[in-house]
Design a protein around this motif. Structure first.
Motif, PDB file in Angstrom:
ATOM      1  N   TYR A  50       1.335  12.251   4.671  1.00 33.57           N
ATOM      2  CA  TYR A  50       1.576  10.806   4.767  1.00 33.57           C
ATOM      3  C   TYR A  50       2.569  10.401   3.677  1.00 33.57           C
ATOM      4  N   LEU A  51       2.352  10.951   2.471  1.00 37.51           N
ATOM      5  CA  LEU A  51       3.228  10.580   1.344  1.00 37.51           C
ATOM      6  C   LEU A  51       4.650  11.023   1.623  1.00 37.51           C
ATOM      7  N   SER A  52       4.805  12.214   2.239  1.00 36.00           N
ATOM      8  CA  SER A  52       6.187  12.673   2.472  1.00 36.00           C
ATOM      9  C   SER A  52       6.814  11.786   3.553  1.00 36.00           C
ATOM     10  N   LEU A  53       5.976  11.271   4.461  1.00 37.45           N
ATOM     11  CA  LEU A  53       6.507  10.346   5.481  1.00 37.45           C
ATOM     12  C   LEU A  53       7.028   9.100   4.774  1.00 37.45           C
ATOM     13  N   VAL A  54       6.217   8.569   3.839  1.00 33.59           N
ATOM     14  CA  VAL A  54       6.622   7.363   3.101  1.00 33.59           C
ATOM     15  C   VAL A  54       7.926   7.647   2.373  1.00 33.59           C
ATOM     16  N   PHE A  55       7.979   8.865   1.773  1.00 34.08           N
ATOM     17  CA  PHE A  55       9.158   9.253   0.991  1.00 34.08           C
ATOM     18  C   PHE A  55      10.396   9.246   1.881  1.00 34.08           C
ATOM     19  N   SER A  56      10.262   9.892   3.066  1.00 31.55           N
ATOM     20  CA  SER A  56      11.459  10.009   3.921  1.00 31.55           C
ATOM     21  C   SER A  56      11.827   8.631   4.465  1.00 31.55           C
ATOM     22  N   LEU A  57      10.841   7.794   4.757  1.00 31.03           N
ATOM     23  CA  LEU A  57      11.143   6.438   5.253  1.00 31.03           C
ATOM     24  C   LEU A  57      11.941   5.677   4.208  1.00 31.03           C
ATOM     25  N   ALA A  58      11.515   5.822   2.935  1.00 30.87           N
ATOM     26  CA  ALA A  58      12.207   5.108   1.845  1.00 30.87           C
ATOM     27  C   ALA A  58      13.645   5.587   1.773  1.00 30.87           C
ATOM     28  N   LEU A  59      13.829   6.897   1.860  1.00 30.35           N
ATOM     29  CA  LEU A  59      15.200   7.446   1.774  1.00 30.35           C
ATOM     30  C   LEU A  59      16.024   6.907   2.931  1.00 30.35           C
ATOM     31  N   LEU A  60      15.338   6.833   4.120  1.00 32.86           N
ATOM     32  CA  LEU A  60      16.022   6.337   5.334  1.00 32.86           C
ATOM     33  C   LEU A  60      16.571   4.945   5.055  1.00 32.86           C
ATOM     34  N   HIS A  61      15.741   4.149   4.343  1.00 32.92           N
ATOM     35  CA  HIS A  61      16.170   2.772   4.078  1.00 32.92           C
ATOM     36  C   HIS A  61      16.995   2.695   2.813  1.00 32.92           C
ATOM     37  N   GLY A  62      17.438   3.899   2.287  1.00 37.18           N
ATOM     38  CA  GLY A  62      18.360   3.902   1.148  1.00 37.18           C
ATOM     39  C   GLY A  62      17.704   3.429  -0.149  1.00 37.18           C
ATOM     40  N   GLN A  63      16.336   3.405  -0.161  1.00 36.03           N
ATOM     41  CA  GLN A  63      15.691   2.998  -1.421  1.00 36.03           C
ATOM     42  C   GLN A  63      15.428   4.250  -2.259  1.00 36.03           C
ATOM     43  N   PRO A  64      16.010   4.314  -3.442  1.00 35.89           N
ATOM     44  CA  PRO A  64      15.708   5.487  -4.258  1.00 35.89           C
ATOM     45  C   PRO A  64      14.222   5.501  -4.594  1.00 35.89           C
ATOM     46  N   PRO A  65      13.634   6.675  -4.569  1.00 38.76           N
ATOM     47  CA  PRO A  65      12.208   6.728  -4.903  1.00 38.76           C
ATOM     48  C   PRO A  65      11.987   6.309  -6.352  1.00 38.76           C
ATOM     49  N   TYR A  66      10.813   5.838  -6.655  1.00 38.99           N
ATOM     50  CA  TYR A  66      10.491   5.474  -8.047  1.00 38.99           C
ATOM     51  C   TYR A  66      10.346   6.748  -8.873  1.00 38.99           C
ATOM     52  N   ASP A  67      10.496   6.604 -10.169  1.00 41.97           N
ATOM     53  CA  ASP A  67      10.307   7.781 -11.035  1.00 41.97           C
ATOM     54  C   ASP A  67       8.883   8.296 -10.882  1.00 41.97           C
ATOM     55  N   LEU A  68       7.960   7.320 -10.792  1.00 37.67           N
ATOM     56  CA  LEU A  68       6.548   7.697 -10.677  1.00 37.67           C
ATOM     57  C   LEU A  68       5.804   6.587  -9.947  1.00 37.67           C
ATOM     58  N   VAL A  69       4.850   7.003  -9.119  1.00 32.35           N
ATOM     59  CA  VAL A  69       4.028   6.026  -8.401  1.00 32.35           C
ATOM     60  C   VAL A  69       2.557   6.304  -8.700  1.00 32.35           C
ATOM     61  N   ILE A  70       1.814   5.241  -8.956  1.00 30.14           N
ATOM     62  CA  ILE A  70       0.363   5.354  -9.087  1.00 30.14           C
ATOM     63  C   ILE A  70      -0.206   4.795  -7.789  1.00 30.14           C
ATOM     64  N   ALA A  71      -0.742   5.690  -6.974  1.00 25.01           N
ATOM     65  CA  ALA A  71      -1.034   5.346  -5.577  1.00 25.01           C
ATOM     66  C   ALA A  71      -2.491   4.989  -5.329  1.00 25.01           C
ATOM     67  N   GLY A  72      -2.675   3.828  -4.700  1.00 25.68           N
ATOM     68  CA  GLY A  72      -3.952   3.499  -4.087  1.00 25.68           C
ATOM     69  C   GLY A  72      -5.100   3.139  -5.013  1.00 25.68           C
ATOM     70  N   GLY A  73      -4.780   2.691  -6.237  1.00 23.23           N
ATOM     71  CA  GLY A  73      -5.864   2.337  -7.154  1.00 23.23           C
ATOM     72  C   GLY A  73      -6.258   0.876  -7.045  1.00 23.23           C
ATOM     73  N   ARG A  74      -7.369   0.544  -7.718  1.00 26.78           N
ATOM     74  CA  ARG A  74      -7.813  -0.859  -7.825  1.00 26.78           C
ATOM     75  C   ARG A  74      -7.110  -1.415  -9.047  1.00 26.78           C
ATOM     76  N   VAL A  75      -6.056  -2.191  -8.807  1.00 26.05           N
ATOM     77  CA  VAL A  75      -5.255  -2.716  -9.919  1.00 26.05           C
ATOM     78  C   VAL A  75      -5.953  -3.948 -10.488  1.00 26.05           C
ATOM     79  N   MET A  76      -6.220  -3.896 -11.814  1.00 24.73           N
ATOM     80  CA  MET A  76      -6.880  -5.027 -12.478  1.00 24.73           C
ATOM     81  C   MET A  76      -5.990  -5.508 -13.613  1.00 24.73           C
ATOM     82  N   ASP A  77      -5.518  -6.771 -13.510  1.00 21.19           N
ATOM     83  CA  ASP A  77      -4.633  -7.335 -14.533  1.00 21.19           C
ATOM     84  C   ASP A  77      -5.274  -8.587 -15.123  1.00 21.19           C
ATOM     85  N   PRO A  78      -5.764  -8.511 -16.378  1.00 22.19           N
ATOM     86  CA  PRO A  78      -6.456  -9.666 -16.960  1.00 22.19           C
ATOM     87  C   PRO A  78      -5.628 -10.950 -16.999  1.00 22.19           C
ATOM     88  N   GLU A  79      -4.306 -10.843 -17.111  1.00 26.09           N
ATOM     89  CA  GLU A  79      -3.493 -12.063 -17.225  1.00 26.09           C
ATOM     90  C   GLU A  79      -3.473 -12.823 -15.896  1.00 26.09           C
TER      91      GLU A  79
END
Ligand SMILES: [Zn+2]
Length: 483
Positions: free
Chosen positions: A5-34
């Motif tokens: 699935y991740l490689s699909l996401v990767f190739s889709l991003a390339l298809l749309h000319g979006q350079p991949p991020y240096d690093l991705v933190i995938a699928g976590g529960r993001v908690m931002d106190p601010e």
């Protein structure tokens, strides 16, 4: 999330000319106190900064899985005496990304920052040291001050010489002011004042330093003169009289049974616009050096304990009158078991008391707060005892300490938050299992349940393991003279 699935996401991003991020933190529960965001998100990092927070999967050159994990801003420790990479490694495994020496400060800020530049695992910073500067002003220390207090010996050398001497001449105050101001000019984050360790500092000297801090528009971080509300009222009065931002360290160990009163004092001062913050660590024992003034005549009455309430860090043994005398001559770290669990729970439950470790990883043993403070709050006070909510606990470890520093270090506006453009200082942990493992018997032991820790976008802990030979830590410097 499967690789396919991740490689699909990767190739889709390339298809749309979006350079991949240096690093991705995938699928976590993001908690931002601010922003109080608390939802499943993917975080994209580019050039050490958060570049995307998305409900949709993101393509990254590197992907860290975070399903079932909490993704939080990296923890900011306002009170850390451990500034070697050995110390940083324990702090990193406890979720810390920024470790600061604000209480005591350093004698030579410029030399210290230079010493750490490009070699530090964690972000770091320090105040200008009142204790060391008065030693210079009292001509107790002539040489060019070394960058850093990195051992009990230099402590003894710099902090304790002249501890019973009082300032008397205008010249001494001039030298004191000049030495402190130099520290601020070199990047100090304020004035670090630990006057219980030098009782020769009169109320006048302390007030004069507050007046200097007002002139320099800089905060004072203080270990107050003695245990109890009296000493708190000295610095609160000085803050009210000068308008200087004040941070009171380890309110748990300095208030003894008067903690509720002290917290009320601080809260009502805040309600009247007096800028005071405070902090605590989640342990019923404190630690310092046996040769300090803490153990001058009358210490048993002050602390409410006797020799067996003291634990010698080197061996873990409890002291007797005989070993107390012997070890005091020798000098070294001791753990003091004198606080009540309800005091700590009270401090942890308070919405404005920041979590800070007071870590001292000097001796082979060391107080467990050096390695377990943050995981202990998340595991024991949030999950097990439900003393405070997860979001509030995270706020006391990230947003509140960042805000405390912002007036002096605007760069802190980009820390302690998860938002686009913020520094990618991020801690990923398992809320169901995060726990401290360090004990009073074995003080230096990695916390568990902390999966990934990123400093400026670089993993220093990955899958619970240390990432060797990475030094992404940057200096947090004050903007004195640049405003
Ligand atoms: Zn202290």
């Amino acid at each position: 999330m499967s690789c396919r699935y991740l490689s699909l996401v990767f190739s889709l991003a390339l298809l749309h000319g979006q350079p991949p991020y240096d690093l991705v933190i995938a699928g976590g529960r993001v908690m931002d106190p601010e922003s109080r965001l608390d939802a499943p998100r993917h975080i994209g990092i580019r050039n050490g900064k958060i570049a995307a927070i998305s409900a949709q999967p993101l393509a990254g050159k590197v992907t860290l899985a975070a399903a079932g994990r909490v993704v939080a801003p990296g923890f900011i420790d306002l009170h850390s005496h451990g500034h070697t990479n050995e110390a940083n490694e324990y702090q990193a495994h406890d979720g810390v990304t920024t470790a600061l020496e604000l209480e005591v400060g350093v004698p030579n800020v410029g030399a210290w920052l230079k010493q750490r530049a490009g070699r530090a695992i964690l972000n770091h910073g320090a105040t200008a040291s009142h204790g060391a500067s008065r030693t210079v002003a009292l001509r107790e220390f002539a040489a060019e001050a070394p960058g850093w207090i990195d051992s009990p010996d230099s402590w003894r050398e710099l902090m304790m010489k002249g501890r019973y001497k009082s300032m008397s001449s205008p010249e001494e105050f001039t030298v004191l002011g000049a030495t402190l101001e130099r520290g601020l000019r070199e990047g100090g984050l304020g004035v670090g004042m630990a006057h219980q360790y030098y009782p020769g500092a009169t109320r006048e000297e302390i007030f004069r330093v507050f007046q200097m801090a007002r002139r320099w528009k800089t905060p004072v971080y203080t270990h107050v003169r003695s245990m109890g509300a009296d000493a708190m009222q000295e610095v609160i009065a000085n803050a009210a009289a000068t308008g200087v931002p004040l941070h009171i360290v380890h309110v748990n160990s300095m208030s003894l049974g008067e903690l509720p009163l002290v917290l009320d004092l601080i809260e009502s001062a805040n309600q009247r616009g007096i800028d005071i913050t405070t902090e605590a660590y989640p342990y019923t024992a404190a630690s310092t050096f046996l040769e300090t003034t803490m153990f001058d005549e009358g210490w048993q009455q002050r602390l409410g304990i006797s020799y067996d309430g003291l634990q010698w860090v080197k061996t873990g043994e409890r002291l007797t009158e005989k070993t107390f005398q012997e070890y005091r001559k020798e000098g070294g770290a001791v753990i003091m078991h004198f606080m009540k669990p309800e005091w700590i729970a009270r401090a942890m439950a308070s919405p404005f008391v920041i979590v800070a470790s007071d870590g001292m990883p000097f001796a082979p043993g060391a107080h467990p707060r050096s390695a377990g403070t943050f995981a202990r709050v998340l595991g024991r006070y949030v999950r097990e005892q439900k003393v405070l909510s997860l979001m509030d606990a995270l706020g006391k470890m990230t947003l509140l300490p960042a805000r405390r520093l912002e007036p002096m270090a605007p760069a802190m506006k980009n820390k302690g938050r998860l938002r686009i453009g913020a520094d990618a200082d991020i801690t990923v942990f398992d809320p169901a299992s995060v726990i401290d493992t360090a004990t009073f018997e074995k003080g230096l032991s990695f916390s568990t349940g902390i999966d990934h820790v990123l400093v400026n976008g670089v993993p220093v802990v990955r899958d619970g393991k240390t990432v060797p030979n990475v030094f992404p830590g940057q200096a947090v410097v004050g903007n004195y003279g640049k405003r």
